[in-house]
Design an enzyme around this catalytic site. Structure first.
Site, short mmCIF file in Angstrom:
data_model
loop_
_atom_site.label_atom_id
_atom_site.label_comp_id
_atom_site.label_asym_id
_atom_site.label_seq_id
_atom_site.Cartn_x
_atom_site.Cartn_y
_atom_site.Cartn_z
N GLY A 160 50.84 18.81 -23.55
CA GLY A 160 52.13 18.84 -24.03
C GLY A 160 52.42 19.45 -25.41
O GLY A 160 53.54 19.68 -25.67
N ASP B 157 54.90 8.10 -28.47
CA ASP B 157 55.79 7.07 -27.89
C ASP B 157 55.47 5.76 -27.97
O ASP B 157 55.70 5.05 -29.31
CB ASP B 157 55.89 7.27 -26.38
CG ASP B 157 56.64 6.63 -25.69
OD1 ASP B 157 57.76 6.15 -26.08
OD2 ASP B 157 56.51 6.36 -24.53
N PHE C 48 63.97 9.22 -22.82
CA PHE C 48 63.02 10.32 -22.02
C PHE C 48 63.31 11.82 -22.32
O PHE C 48 64.62 12.18 -22.25
CB PHE C 48 62.90 10.03 -20.70
CG PHE C 48 61.72 10.92 -20.01
CD1 PHE C 48 60.64 10.65 -20.15
CD2 PHE C 48 61.93 11.92 -19.35
CE1 PHE C 48 59.46 11.24 -19.73
CE2 PHE C 48 61.18 12.50 -18.61
CZ PHE C 48 59.72 12.49 -18.69
N ASP D 129 57.15 17.44 -20.70
CA ASP D 129 57.44 17.50 -19.14
C ASP D 129 57.97 16.39 -18.31
O ASP D 129 57.72 15.27 -18.88
CB ASP D 129 56.08 17.94 -18.23
CG ASP D 129 55.24 16.86 -18.10
OD1 ASP D 129 54.71 16.38 -19.24
OD2 ASP D 129 54.65 16.24 -17.26
N ARG E 85 58.42 22.27 -19.07
CA ARG E 85 57.64 22.63 -20.31
C ARG E 85 58.00 23.80 -20.89
O ARG E 85 58.00 24.03 -22.10
CB ARG E 85 55.90 22.59 -20.01
CG ARG E 85 55.40 21.29 -19.51
CD ARG E 85 54.06 21.31 -19.58
NE ARG E 85 53.30 20.29 -18.87
CZ ARG E 85 52.89 19.29 -19.45
NH1 ARG E 85 53.21 18.98 -20.50
NH2 ARG E 85 52.21 18.46 -18.76
P1 IMP Z 1 52.05 7.43 -26.06
O1 IMP Z 1 50.71 7.22 -25.88
O2 IMP Z 1 52.80 6.26 -25.25
O3 IMP Z 1 52.46 7.57 -27.46
O4 IMP Z 1 52.56 8.69 -25.54
C1 IMP Z 1 52.06 9.96 -25.73
C2 IMP Z 1 52.16 10.93 -24.65
O5 IMP Z 1 53.11 10.48 -23.60
C3 IMP Z 1 52.68 12.22 -25.09
O6 IMP Z 1 51.64 12.93 -25.67
C4 IMP Z 1 53.47 12.75 -23.96
O7 IMP Z 1 52.69 13.52 -23.08
C5 IMP Z 1 53.83 11.73 -23.23
N1 IMP Z 1 55.27 11.10 -23.49
C6 IMP Z 1 55.87 10.38 -24.11
N2 IMP Z 1 57.15 10.11 -24.11
C7 IMP Z 1 57.52 11.10 -23.45
C8 IMP Z 1 59.04 11.57 -23.13
O8 IMP Z 1 59.89 11.22 -23.48
N3 IMP Z 1 58.93 12.92 -22.31
C9 IMP Z 1 57.61 13.48 -21.74
N4 IMP Z 1 56.46 13.13 -22.13
C10 IMP Z 1 56.27 12.00 -22.83
MG MG Z 2 50.79 14.55 -24.90
#
Ligand code: IMP
Ligand code: MG
Length: 182
Positions: free
Chosen positions: A50, A109, A158, A165, A171
């Protein structure tokens, strides 16, 4: 000009952060980090997949000597909601011990991934560790440490584009788009 509306995997997305705004903010972050690390040669760590677009633009706004490396975590799968599990798919190749490390994330996130990454890198005894993320879902993130550099705070929505993606698609979009539920 980026399109205002795009369809990815049959779902409608509308523009949230235009290309010009991203460019301006990435330049600002690059300048700030360059000032903060004057006299050091930091290693920027990109989190695959990402962060690649943000990473490539950010390091080109860095005015001091620096190195780069990448790590890869397991992904969301093809869903819009995290599996809640994090696994290391590719470890770092660089020597972290005694170095200034800057992790570059696309989005924080739940905070699960960045917590995992922080623990992983701290075990290797860096001189310092800071985090830069393009997007930060403040209302969702459960982290008990500071996120040092934040591009934009966004809501619990989202988003795709600029490296992010939806089931691997979107992307390559130049702007950041948010799902349009109406
Ligand atoms: P976390 O571990 O929940 O903080 O999520 C981190 C990873 O989830 C990010 O590096 C993204 O790859 C993916 N992600 C989280 N939120 C989104 C979103 O809204 N769109 C796309 N990918 C997301
Ligand atoms: Mg990521």
């Amino acid at each position: 000009m980026s399109d205002e509306i795009v369809y990815i995997n049959g779902e409608k997305f509308k523009i949230l952060i235009p290309e010009k705004e991203i460019k301006r903010r990435v330049k600002e972050l690059g300048e700030q980090i360059s000032r903060d690390y004057a006299g050091s040669i930091p290693i920027f760590i990109g989190v695959l997949n990402g962060s690649v677009i943000f990473f490539a633009d950010l390091v080109r706004e860095i005015k001091i000597d620096c190195e780069i490396d990448f790590l890869k975590l397991s992904s969301y799968g093809d869903e819009k909601i995290s599996s809640g599990r994090v696994k290391l798919l590719k470890d770092l190749d660089c020597q972290v011990t005694g170095r200034d490390i800057i992790v570059v994330e696309d989005i924080i996130d739940s905070g699960l991934s960045i917590k995992f990454i922080k623990n992983l890198i701290m075990l290797k005894n860096p001189k310092s560790l800071r985090i830069v993320t393009l997007l930060y879902k403040k209302s969702r993130a459960q982290v008990d440490f500071d996120i040092d550099y934040i591009g934009f705070e966004i809501g619990d929505e989202f988003v795709i584009g600029y490296g992010l993606d939806y089931a691997q698609k979107g992307r390559n979009l130049k702007a950041i788009y948010v799902i349009d539920t109406q």
